[in-house]
Design a protein around this motif. Sequence first.
Motif, short mmCIF file in Angstrom:
data_model
loop_
_atom_site.label_atom_id
_atom_site.label_comp_id
_atom_site.label_asym_id
_atom_site.label_seq_id
_atom_site.Cartn_x
_atom_site.Cartn_y
_atom_site.Cartn_z
N ALA A 192 0.81 -1.21 0.00
CA ALA A 192 0.00 0.00 0.00
C ALA A 192 0.85 1.27 0.00
N ASP A 193 2.13 1.13 0.36
CA ASP A 193 3.04 2.29 0.40
C ASP A 193 4.41 1.85 -0.12
N PRO A 194 4.50 1.46 -1.39
CA PRO A 194 5.73 0.85 -1.91
C PRO A 194 6.92 1.80 -2.00
N LYS A 195 6.71 3.10 -1.87
CA LYS A 195 7.80 4.06 -1.97
C LYS A 195 8.14 4.71 -0.64
N ARG A 196 7.75 4.05 0.45
CA ARG A 196 8.08 4.59 1.77
C ARG A 196 9.58 4.88 1.85
N ALA A 197 9.93 6.07 2.29
CA ALA A 197 11.31 6.55 2.17
C ALA A 197 12.31 5.70 2.94
N ASP A 198 11.92 5.19 4.10
CA ASP A 198 12.89 4.46 4.93
C ASP A 198 12.81 2.95 4.72
N ARG A 199 12.19 2.53 3.62
CA ARG A 199 12.11 1.09 3.34
C ARG A 199 13.49 0.55 2.98
N ASP A 200 13.70 -0.74 3.21
CA ASP A 200 14.86 -1.40 2.67
C ASP A 200 14.70 -1.53 1.16
N ARG A 201 15.81 -1.59 0.46
CA ARG A 201 15.79 -1.70 -1.01
C ARG A 201 16.37 -3.03 -1.45
N PHE A 202 15.85 -3.51 -2.58
CA PHE A 202 16.39 -4.70 -3.22
C PHE A 202 16.59 -4.41 -4.70
N VAL A 203 17.76 -4.79 -5.22
CA VAL A 203 18.05 -4.63 -6.65
C VAL A 203 18.53 -5.97 -7.19
N LEU A 204 17.82 -6.49 -8.16
CA LEU A 204 18.24 -7.72 -8.83
C LEU A 204 19.18 -7.33 -9.97
N SER A 205 20.47 -7.33 -9.66
CA SER A 205 21.44 -6.89 -10.67
C SER A 205 21.48 -7.87 -11.84
N LYS A 206 21.29 -9.15 -11.57
CA LYS A 206 21.16 -10.14 -12.66
C LYS A 206 19.69 -10.14 -13.10
N SER B 220 21.24 -4.62 -18.10
CA SER B 220 22.65 -4.52 -18.47
C SER B 220 23.48 -4.88 -17.25
N LEU B 221 24.19 -5.99 -17.33
CA LEU B 221 24.83 -6.56 -16.15
C LEU B 221 25.88 -5.62 -15.55
N GLY B 222 25.89 -5.58 -14.23
CA GLY B 222 26.82 -4.73 -13.48
C GLY B 222 26.22 -3.42 -13.05
N LYS C 157 20.38 9.17 6.79
CA LYS C 157 20.25 8.56 8.13
C LYS C 157 18.85 8.01 8.36
N ASP C 158 18.33 7.32 7.33
CA ASP C 158 16.96 6.81 7.44
C ASP C 158 16.90 5.32 7.82
N GLY C 159 18.07 4.72 8.07
CA GLY C 159 18.08 3.35 8.57
C GLY C 159 17.90 2.28 7.51
N ARG C 160 17.81 2.66 6.26
CA ARG C 160 17.59 1.65 5.21
C ARG C 160 18.79 0.74 5.05
N ARG C 161 18.50 -0.48 4.64
CA ARG C 161 19.52 -1.41 4.19
C ARG C 161 19.24 -1.75 2.73
N VAL C 162 20.29 -2.02 1.99
CA VAL C 162 20.16 -2.26 0.56
C VAL C 162 20.79 -3.61 0.22
N TYR C 163 20.06 -4.41 -0.55
CA TYR C 163 20.49 -5.76 -0.90
C TYR C 163 20.48 -5.89 -2.42
N SER C 164 21.50 -6.56 -2.96
CA SER C 164 21.56 -6.78 -4.39
C SER C 164 22.08 -8.18 -4.67
N ILE C 165 21.49 -8.85 -5.67
CA ILE C 165 21.97 -10.16 -6.10
C ILE C 165 22.66 -10.01 -7.45
N LEU C 166 23.88 -10.53 -7.52
CA LEU C 166 24.66 -10.54 -8.75
C LEU C 166 24.87 -11.99 -9.18
N GLY C 167 24.93 -12.23 -10.47
CA GLY C 167 25.37 -13.53 -10.95
C GLY C 167 26.88 -13.61 -10.95
#
Length: 274
Positions: free
Chosen positions: A56-70, A120-122, A139-149
Amino acid sequence: MSKISVTELNKISREIRQDILDMVYTAQSGHIGGSFSSTEIVTALYFSEMRHLDPADPKRADRDRFVLSKGHACPVWYASLCKLGYFEKYHLSSLRKINSILQGHPDMKSTPGIDCTTGSLGHGCAAATGMALEGLMAKDGRRVYSILGDGELNEGVVWETAMAAAKFKLDNLVFFVDKNNLQMDGTSDQIMPLFSIEDKFASFGWNVLTIDGHNMDQILESLKVARNTKGKPTCIVAETVKGKGVSFMEDVRNWHGKAPSKEEFESAMAELTA
């Protein structure tokens, strides 16, 4: 996210694999092998680790982020977002169709819950690093996760990113390397030998862990270690199997980007639902 049991997380992983198989079979196009190899990692992140996952609030500023680099492995991302309620399940059958919200690579302008367009990989891991730096500055406490091949590590931008992340002491950044040892054209060693991925990231100043990428207990423990690591980013090298979960797909290069026939689909689904 509230913590749920390892048993339930493994159950979710099996259901996500079923959705991936169904999506790629229906589309007759897509990437099963790398989606299956990263299923447990994505499940652990989305259903146990990441904070403020709110459709319901997918752009909440302090959310954790995930990026599928692959980005080609996006079926696993789509199946997870759907299960969390970001969009209705009928969309899964529209994978790779014109005007679908689920394109062949992630599109942040089309799909609810996608934080970064990749393909585009990388480039995805570089964007994740920028998100982590922004989080430290805000200083919003977010953590960011990314998966690479592991094949993605052939891209030079990955190592430029590794230098920057260490320089800025991004302890809110976690990379998973999905080390399934296969690329579209051969094994990783045949295409471009990587030698020790662990030594490479450690030499750039990262905290480095090695795990079984299909063992949910090890994934969760590695994420705990990453949370408690201060002053440096963490790289988790996940030993995985391409096509994991379906016997005739496991560790077979041809399943990098191949859609199953009707007979293969039925056989694979029988294994995943057994």
